[in-house]
Structures are given as C-alpha cells and as structure tokens.
Design a protein around this motif. Structure first.
Motif, PDB file in Angstrom:
ATOM      1  N   ALA A  48       0.677  -1.007   0.030  1.00  0.00           N
ATOM      2  CA  ALA A  48      -0.094  -0.040   0.139  1.00  0.00           C
ATOM      3  C   ALA A  48       0.912   1.073   0.171  1.00  0.00           C
ATOM      4  CB  ALA A  48      -0.879  -0.059   1.244  1.00  0.00           C
ATOM      5  N   LEU A  49       2.007   1.480   0.674  1.00  0.00           N
ATOM      6  CA  LEU A  49       2.897   2.722   0.840  1.00  0.00           C
ATOM      7  C   LEU A  49       3.654   2.434  -0.373  1.00  0.00           C
ATOM      8  CD1 LEU A  49       4.180   2.036   4.548  1.00  0.00           C
ATOM      9  CD2 LEU A  49       2.448   3.639   3.464  1.00  0.00           C
ATOM     10  N   ASP A  50       4.064   1.338  -1.285  1.00  0.00           N
ATOM     11  CA  ASP A  50       4.760   1.525  -2.510  1.00  0.00           C
ATOM     12  C   ASP A  50       3.621   2.275  -3.573  1.00  0.00           C
ATOM     13  OD1 ASP A  50       7.030   0.451  -1.235  1.00  0.00           O
ATOM     14  OD2 ASP A  50       6.631  -1.715  -2.103  1.00  0.00           O
ATOM     15  N   VAL A  51       2.574   1.606  -3.448  1.00  0.00           N
ATOM     16  CA  VAL A  51       1.498   2.141  -4.501  1.00  0.00           C
ATOM     17  C   VAL A  51       1.358   3.749  -4.052  1.00  0.00           C
ATOM     18  CG1 VAL A  51      -0.806   1.979  -5.041  1.00  0.00           C
ATOM     19  CG2 VAL A  51       0.451  -0.022  -4.907  1.00  0.00           C
ATOM     20  N   ALA A  52       0.999   3.986  -2.897  1.00  0.00           N
ATOM     21  CA  ALA A  52       0.964   5.377  -2.534  1.00  0.00           C
ATOM     22  C   ALA A  52       2.073   6.559  -3.014  1.00  0.00           C
ATOM     23  CB  ALA A  52       0.785   5.458  -1.252  1.00  0.00           C
ATOM     24  N   ALA A  53       3.309   5.850  -2.973  1.00  0.00           N
ATOM     25  CA  ALA A  53       4.479   6.436  -3.221  1.00  0.00           C
ATOM     26  C   ALA A  53       4.399   6.534  -4.631  1.00  0.00           C
ATOM     27  CB  ALA A  53       5.785   5.780  -2.632  1.00  0.00           C
ATOM     28  N   ILE A 122      -4.643  10.039   0.593  1.00  0.00           N
ATOM     29  CA  ILE A 122      -4.540   8.570   0.472  1.00  0.00           C
ATOM     30  C   ILE A 122      -4.935   7.599   1.434  1.00  0.00           C
ATOM     31  CG2 ILE A 122      -2.759   6.828  -0.202  1.00  0.00           C
ATOM     32  CD1 ILE A 122      -0.977   8.911  -1.570  1.00  0.00           C
ATOM     33  N   LEU A 123      -5.885   6.938   1.162  1.00  0.00           N
ATOM     34  CA  LEU A 123      -6.416   6.061   2.305  1.00  0.00           C
ATOM     35  C   LEU A 123      -5.698   4.845   2.284  1.00  0.00           C
ATOM     36  CD1 LEU A 123     -10.079   7.074   1.604  1.00  0.00           C
ATOM     37  CD2 LEU A 123      -8.858   7.998   3.434  1.00  0.00           C
ATOM     38  N   ALA A 124      -4.611   4.630   2.955  1.00  0.00           N
ATOM     39  CA  ALA A 124      -3.680   3.503   2.883  1.00  0.00           C
ATOM     40  C   ALA A 124      -4.427   2.247   3.327  1.00  0.00           C
ATOM     41  CB  ALA A 124      -2.573   3.849   3.499  1.00  0.00           C
ATOM     42  N   ASP A 125      -5.474   2.263   4.057  1.00  0.00           N
ATOM     43  CA  ASP A 125      -5.904   0.909   4.652  1.00  0.00           C
ATOM     44  C   ASP A 125      -6.946   0.455   3.457  1.00  0.00           C
ATOM     45  OD1 ASP A 125      -7.473   3.336   5.338  1.00  0.00           O
ATOM     46  OD2 ASP A 125      -8.774   2.066   6.326  1.00  0.00           O
ATOM     47  N   GLU A 126      -7.288   0.967   2.494  1.00  0.00           N
ATOM     48  CA  GLU A 126      -8.160   0.881   1.421  1.00  0.00           C
ATOM     49  C   GLU A 126      -7.415   0.192   0.311  1.00  0.00           C
ATOM     50  OE1 GLU A 126     -10.971   0.498   1.912  1.00  0.00           O
ATOM     51  OE2 GLU A 126     -11.436   1.890   3.744  1.00  0.00           O
ATOM     52  N   PRO A 132     -12.462   3.983  -2.425  1.00  0.00           N
ATOM     53  CA  PRO A 132     -11.362   4.760  -2.769  1.00  0.00           C
ATOM     54  C   PRO A 132     -10.082   4.501  -2.016  1.00  0.00           C
ATOM     55  CG  PRO A 132     -13.128   5.879  -2.773  1.00  0.00           C
ATOM     56  CD  PRO A 132     -13.325   4.725  -1.991  1.00  0.00           C
ATOM     57  N   PHE A 133      -9.164   4.222  -2.864  1.00  0.00           N
ATOM     58  CA  PHE A 133      -7.583   4.294  -2.216  1.00  0.00           C
ATOM     59  C   PHE A 133      -7.051   5.624  -2.245  1.00  0.00           C
ATOM     60  CE2 PHE A 133      -2.983   3.894  -2.810  1.00  0.00           C
ATOM     61  CZ  PHE A 133      -2.533   3.164  -1.560  1.00  0.00           C
ATOM     62  N   ALA A 134      -7.559   6.672  -3.024  1.00  0.00           N
ATOM     63  CA  ALA A 134      -6.991   7.950  -3.100  1.00  0.00           C
ATOM     64  C   ALA A 134      -8.179   8.776  -3.545  1.00  0.00           C
ATOM     65  CB  ALA A 134      -5.799   8.164  -4.167  1.00  0.00           C
ATOM     66  N   VAL A 135      -8.354  10.115  -3.009  1.00  0.00           N
ATOM     67  CA  VAL A 135      -9.353  11.033  -3.556  1.00  0.00           C
ATOM     68  C   VAL A 135      -8.479  12.240  -3.764  1.00  0.00           C
ATOM     69  CG1 VAL A 135     -11.375  12.366  -2.496  1.00  0.00           C
ATOM     70  CG2 VAL A 135     -10.861   9.985  -1.798  1.00  0.00           C
ATOM     71  N   LEU A 136      -8.940  12.906  -5.108  1.00  0.00           N
ATOM     72  CA  LEU A 136      -8.437  13.869  -5.439  1.00  0.00           C
ATOM     73  C   LEU A 136      -9.496  15.206  -5.238  1.00  0.00           C
ATOM     74  CD1 LEU A 136      -6.730  12.828  -8.884  1.00  0.00           C
ATOM     75  CD2 LEU A 136      -5.708  13.114  -6.838  1.00  0.00           C
ATOM     76  N   ASP A 156      -5.203   0.868  -8.185  1.00  0.00           N
ATOM     77  CA  ASP A 156      -4.311   0.957  -9.332  1.00  0.00           C
ATOM     78  C   ASP A 156      -4.444   1.995 -10.287  1.00  0.00           C
ATOM     79  OD1 ASP A 156      -7.017   0.864 -10.481  1.00  0.00           O
ATOM     80  OD2 ASP A 156      -6.877  -1.043 -11.311  1.00  0.00           O
ATOM     81  N   GLY A 157      -5.047   3.148  -9.522  1.00  0.00           N
ATOM     82  CA  GLY A 157      -5.170   4.431 -10.310  1.00  0.00           C
ATOM     83  C   GLY A 157      -6.182   4.692 -11.202  1.00  0.00           C
ATOM     84  N   GLU A 158      -7.063   3.867 -11.326  1.00  0.00           N
ATOM     85  CA  GLU A 158      -7.947   3.858 -12.258  1.00  0.00           C
ATOM     86  C   GLU A 158      -9.070   4.676 -11.343  1.00  0.00           C
ATOM     87  OE1 GLU A 158      -8.620   2.972 -15.474  1.00  0.00           O
ATOM     88  OE2 GLU A 158      -6.659   2.590 -15.293  1.00  0.00           O
TER      89      GLU A 158
END
Length: 166
Positions: A48-53, A122-126, A132-136, A156-158
C-alpha cells in the motif's frame, strides 16, 4: 510503534494507532497538499505504501487522467461534473471567465481545464479494496472550499467515480 518507508520516511502512529503523513507537492505552478492516512498502522501493508508513493510521484499523470474522466461525464446532463459546472455558472455569472486559464469557447471544457488540484488524500488502509484508495479534490476557486469536485481512485490508479462534496 512506527513504519519506515523509503518515500514517506518514518511514519509514527498516534496514541490511537492511526497513521498520518502530509506534504506539499509541486504540480506545475501550484502546490498540492498530499495526505496519507490510515486509522490503524496494522492496516497498512508495504505494498500500500509503495502504491501510494508511486501515485504521489505520478501526480501529473493522475491529474490528466482525472480530468479526462471529468470530460467523459459532460455528455450526461445529470452527472455531478455537469451539475458542478452549471452551479459555478449560476454562482459566478460573468466572473466565471476570470478563473479560466485558457478560454477555448467551450465553457464546460474551460472549467475542467481551469480547476485547481487542491489535495490528494490517500487512504492507505483501502489498498486493494472496493473503497477509494485516493481522493483528489478539485476547485475552481481555491477560496470556495465547499464548491469542489472529488475524483475517487482505486489502488491501481483507475478513476472509480467523480462526485461533488455535497
């Protein structure tokens, strides 16, 4: 307890076990607040941290994809994007064009092009889940904090969805 990551550094948990990291990232000529959060450090995987980075590092491309998703919703008169633009037209009237970075003549496209990316949460626990994993967060007027569009991203960024803050 704490988690260490190459990109985020040392992530220390608060008294309740939650993790929070925040940084301002430059995107073109604007500064975007990026927050990483999780209610419990045990819910954060190294993946999750790698994806967030990777998402933070690829913010410019993610922004482009988010704007494309907004443009794709313009055909639907009931979409949140269309409603947001109509609301901005109604509230700002003639002053709407003062916010445009480039006036093409197509007001809807000009609004989307002129939206400022205010933050990425970034909601790392999701990671890997259906939420959602990230919210813009986008705003036409950075001072109007209630008038925003939110673009929800999967890990996955989608783009999952585009919603208003209402």
């Amino acid at each position: 307890m704490a988690i260490e990551h190459d990109f985020f550094g040392l992530l220390e948990s608060g008294p309740d076990g939650s993790i929070f990291w925040s940084e301002n990232v430059e995107l073109g000529d604007q500064s975007v607040t990026v927050d990483l959060t999780a209610p419990d450090q045990d819910d954060i995987s190294p993946d999750a941290l790698d994806v967030a980075a990777a998402m933070v590092s690829a913010l410019e491309g993610i922004d482009v994809n988010a704007r494309r998703a907004m443009l794709s919703e313009l055909d639907d008169r009931t979409s949140e994007v269309t409603e947001y633009i109509l609301q901005q037209q109604e509230e700002l009237g003639e002053e709407l064009e003062d916010f445009f970075v480039d006036a093409s003549g197509d007001v809807h496209v000009d609004v989307i092009r002129s939206l400022q990316l205010m933050s990425m949460t970034i909601l790392a626990d999701e990671h890997g889940g259906s939420e959602p994993f990230a919210v813009l967060e986008y705003a036409l007027d950075p001072d109007a904090t209630d008038d925003v569009l939110l673009v929800n991203l999967a890990s996955d960024g989608e783009v999952q969805s585009v919603t208003s803050a209402d």
